[in-house]
Structures are given as structure tokens and as C-alpha cells.
Design an enzyme around this catalytic site. Structure first.
Site, short mmCIF file in Angstrom:
data_model
loop_
_atom_site.label_atom_id
_atom_site.label_comp_id
_atom_site.label_asym_id
_atom_site.label_seq_id
_atom_site.Cartn_x
_atom_site.Cartn_y
_atom_site.Cartn_z
N CYS A 1 -12.64 4.67 5.34
CA CYS A 1 -12.28 6.85 5.71
C CYS A 1 -11.88 5.74 7.32
CB CYS A 1 -13.75 7.11 6.43
SG CYS A 1 -14.05 8.67 6.95
N HIS B 1 -16.37 6.55 0.98
CA HIS B 1 -17.05 5.58 1.28
C HIS B 1 -17.97 4.71 0.51
CE1 HIS B 1 -17.22 6.52 6.35
NE2 HIS B 1 -16.97 8.20 5.13
N GLU C 1 -19.82 2.03 0.38
CA GLU C 1 -20.90 1.63 0.61
C GLU C 1 -21.66 2.73 -0.03
OE1 GLU C 1 -19.17 3.99 3.78
OE2 GLU C 1 -18.67 2.39 2.53
#
Length: 486
Positions: free
Chosen positions: A318, A445, A447
């Protein structure tokens, strides 16, 4: 314990498990709730989860990470408590924004009904109107499918945030006191988590001289703004741990406050400055995660510059990707004032700009949020190979600014490639630098969708590169588990 009120678990049509906490907050209710759900799912049951946060905020989108840790983003763009990330990772499910219930959401729904005349002129009170609204929300959301097969859940695990003694928790406590009778006690179970001091596992390791099966170690420098609280990057750490486990390595995360890398820190706090640079220089890889605000951004750019020049494995997420664009523009393209308009609205080289649809007049829920599709524009992309040679990926987003698409040809002419773009080809989603061990940036993102047995490909690539195994893995077609070529 789970079946204390149950005659025959498998005969039940629906089962509710409420997890509460006492003594202190942050005692581990989320892990208990996730673990219980995982046990039940392993029995072949479909399990969903609801997190209740008694604060008055509508959602977690405007929180500082130092208040509640990271803001977790769901497929539908919901900005929610980080515990929902634990639920998704443990249970391998996909939740929605309504799986995170707050006092603000309940009062907002009740007040809207009152304004619409739904209560027929009655006095609206905490009991029964607020407590009824809580029960109705839970029963409605508990039946929403969270699995890919579309089957309705059979068990709902509900975590009540905070502690039972908090005054803001009282309406929820009363709601569930009533709820157990509504759904019948044999269908309802309460697990209360309290503080019980216990001997650490560090004790058994030395007492029995146990050997560590993770013989090798790799280190990642996490260069961020909120490094004083690890929960600020909870999903990032989990994604790194998933990837390290997949290659059978022990992970060391070196937390670096990006402001300590800036030249001003050398004058103001020289000890912190040298310690920060020592951590960075000794790391096997560099990660710059997402974030907001100008503080520490120049330090992040310093770290990116070091990783690029030294050919250290790098992943920017990001804001981390956006700053990688700024760094390359300044030091390779020669645009010394290149910046994001978030930090310098007057820059002559706005390489990162505000998205047209962003509403600057309001903070909550105004970003580009949730699951979006990214198309790979190159068949030779390293990240494409790590994704299993996929033509596209669906990942979660949370940002207000984007790379300026009008300037992309300047970068690609110098080997800085935008290998992933959105469906319209207007948004730059993935960057890769040619002739580098691993220099990758993603606007999304990744994750948030990492799982213990299915690590996120961008993070997996970072750990493979940091351990010196990436090229071997790619040459083997990304099919074999890395532990087999260790």
C-alpha cells in the site's frame, strides 16, 4: 466444557457459543474463540463468528493503531477489529462487515427505526429495544454463509469485547441473558476467559533440553510508523510467520520506527538513529507496510533506497509501494521533489495522487475498500509465478491515494515495471524492479488473506528471497514445498 449444556451436539439445529472476558481486556478471548471454532469445524460443522465491540464508533476505520491495533479489511470493504482477522485465518472463512457489531451500529439502527415510526410512538429504551436489536442482529447474521460452498452455518461463535465489568458492555450482557432463554439453554454455551498465571513454555525448553526443529533463521526489517505496538501490524506479522513456517525457518522481525532513520534523528537522538540503521543493515529483507500521515515517510524512503541499491529483498504494501515509486522517481529519474500529493500538494512531480472518488469531507468509510481484481500484464512477473501463474488475483484494498498513471511510461523505460493493473488499466496495483533479487510493491493488502497453510504469495516471496531460496523455488515451477529443497 463446550458441550456442558448439550445432550447430543450433532442433533442440534443451531448452536451459539458466547466468549466473554474478565479481569483485563486483551486476555485472549479472540484466540479462544478462534480455537473453539476451529475445533468444531474439524468435526465437520460449518462455523461462523461474530465480534461485538461495545464502543460507540460505527466501525474501526478511523482508529489509531495504537488504540486497538490494526484495522482489518474484509472482502466487502468492511473496516473491522483485528480479531476478525484471527477468525478468518483460523477458520478459513470469509466474513462481512455485519460480523462486527458495535454499540454505534446498534444505536444507529434503533434510532433510524424510531425516526421511521417503527416503534409506533412507544418510548424507546435500552430494555427492550436495544437488547432486542442486539439479539435480532446476532440471529440474522449467524445464518449468513461464510464458506465457499454457500451452506448455512451450524455454529456461531460470538466474542464480546472488553470485560464484563465495563459499563458499555451492560446492554450486551443483558441481551445474552435473555438470549439463552430465547434459543434454549441446550443450544447456548458461555465460555468465560479469565487471568490464570501459568508456567511459560521457555521453562520446558530448558528443563528437558528440547531441540529446536527450526534450525535456520531469517530476519525481516519492518520499517513502519506504529512499531511500538506489534498489534498495529498483526496481519502483517501473521503473514510473515505463515511464510517462514512454510520454508521451515525461524523468523526474527526487527521493528524499526521509520522516523529514526531520517537525518533529523542523527542530530536529535543519535543513539536511536544508529540503532535503527544497524537493524536495517543486518536484516535479510525489508518490509514497508501500509500507513497514513507524513510522519516517518522520509525514513521509509531511506529504507527503500537502501534495499534497492543493496539488492536486498524488499516488499512494499500500500503506502510502502507508493513510497517505492517516490524513491525511484527521486533517485533514478532525477525528479528531486517527487512525492505524493498526500504529503506535498505543491510538488512539481506528483507521482502519487488522490483518487477522484475519494470524499475529503468525511473520514470514515471513504477509501477504496474491499476485494478488487488485479490483472497481470506480464507473463514473466515473479509475483505472477508465486500466485501459481494466475492471470489475475482478487485481494483486499484500503487506500485513498494511487500511483499517477500518466507518468508510468517514465518508470517502465527504466526497468520499474507495473506488472499488475486494475480491470480498466487505470490503477497501478503491482510493481517489480528488473535486475533485483526481489523488489516488489503491491497496492493491496495481501496479509489479510494469508493462511497458516497457504501463505500470502507476496510475503512468501519475500521470505524465500531473504533466505536465498527464491530462484530455486521458481526453477522448480513453484510446485514443491520449499522444505524439500532446504
Amino acid at each position: 466444557m463446550l458441550l456442558m449444556y448439550s445432550r447430543n451436539f450433532y442433533e442440534l439445529h443451531f448452536y451459539y457459543i458466547l466468549v466473554t472476558g474478565g479481569v483485563i481486556s486483551g486476555i485472549g478471548k479472540g484466540i479462544i474463540a478462534s480455537s473453539v471454532g476451529t475445533i468444531l469445524k474439524s468435526c465437520g460443522l460449518h462455523v461462523t463468528a461474530i465480534k461485538i465491540d461495545p464502543y460507540i464508533n460505527i466501525d474501526a476505520g478511523t482508529f489509531s493503531p495504537y488504540e486497538h491495533g490494526e484495522v482489518f479489511v474484509l472482502d466487502d470493504g468492511g473496516e473491522v477489529d483485528l480479531d476478525l482477522g484471527n477468525y478468518e485465518r483460523f477458520l478459513d472463512i470469509r466474513l462481512t462487515r455485519d460480523n462486527n457489531l458495535t454499540t454505534g451500529k446498534i444505536y444507529q439502527s434503533v434510532i433510524n427505526k424510531e425516526r421511521n415510526g417503527d416503534y409506533l410512538g412507544k418510548t424507546v429504551q435500552v430494555v427492550p429495544h436495544i437488547t432486542d436489536a442486539i439479539q435480532e442482529w446476532v440471529m440474522r447474521q449467524a445464518k449468513v454463509s461464510v464458506d465457499d460452498d454457500g451452506i448455512e452455518p451450524e455454529v456461531c461463535v460470538i466474542e464480546l469485547g472488553g470485560t464484563v465489568g465495563d459499563i458499555e458492555s451492560m446492554p450486551f450482557i443483558e441481551a445474552f441473558r435473555q438470549f439463552q432463554f430465547k434459543v434454549k439453554r441446550e443450544n447456548f454455551c458461555n465460555i468465560h476467559v479469565s487471568l490464570v498465571p501459568q508456567v511459560g513454555n521457555n521453562h520446558f525448553y530448558y528443563r528437558f533440553v528440547l531441540s529446536d526443529r527450526l534450525l535456520e533463521q531469517t530476519s525481516i526489517a519492518l520499517v513502519g510508523k506504529y512499531t511500538k505496538l506489534s498489534d498495529s501490524y498483526a496481519s502483517v506479522i501473521k503473514a510473515l510467520e505463515h511464510s517462514a513456517l512454510a520454508i521451515n525457518y525461524k523468523l526474527e522481525v526487527k521493528y524499526i520506527d521509520s522516523a529514526d532513520l531520517e537525518p533529523a534523528a542523527l542530530q536529535e537522538e543519535p543513539v536511536k538513529y544508529h540503532e535503527a540503521w544497524q537493524k536495517l543493515c543486518s536484516a535479510d529483507g525489508v518490509l514497508v507496510p501500509g500507513g497514513f500521515g507524513v510522519r516517518g515517510t522520509e525514513g521509509k524512503i531511506q529504507a527503500i533506497n537502501w534495499a534497492r541499491k543493496r539488492k536486498k529483498p524488499f516488499l512494499g504494501v500500500c503506502l510502502g509501494m507508493q513510497l517505492a515509486v517516490c524513491e525511484f522517481a527521486r533517485n533514478v529519474l532525477g525528479w528531486e521533489d517527487a512525492n505524493s500529493t498526500e504529503f506535498d500538494p505543491e510538488t512539481k512531480h506528483p507521482v502519487v495522487i488522490e483518487m477522484p472518488e475519494h470524499n475529503p469531507g468525511q473520514m470514515g468509510g471513504t477509501m477504496r475498500l474491499g476485494k478488487r481484481r488485479t490483472l497481470f500484464k506480464s507473463t514473466s512477473s515473479v509475483l505472477r509465478k508465486l500466485y501459481g501463474d494466475a492471470e489475475y488475483v482478487d485481494e483486499r484494498h484500503r487506500h485513498r491515494f494511487e500511483v499517477n498513471p500518466e507518468l508510468k511510461h517514465h518508470f517502465e523505460d527504466r526497468g520499474f515495471r507495473f506488472v499488475g493493473q486494475d480491470l480498466e488499466g487505470e490503477r497501478m496495483e503491482i510493481i517489480e524492479l528488473q535486475d533485483h533479487t526481489y523488489f516488489v510493491g503491491v497496492q493491496y493488502h495481501p496479509e489479510f488473506t494469508s493462511r497458516p497453510i497457504k501463505p500470502s504469495p507476496p510475503y512468501f516471496g519475500l521470505l524465500l528471497a531473504a533466505s536465498g531460496k527464491l530462484q530455486n523455488y521458481l526453477q522448480k515451477g513453484c510446485r514443491l514445498s520449499p522444505r524439500y529443497f532446504a
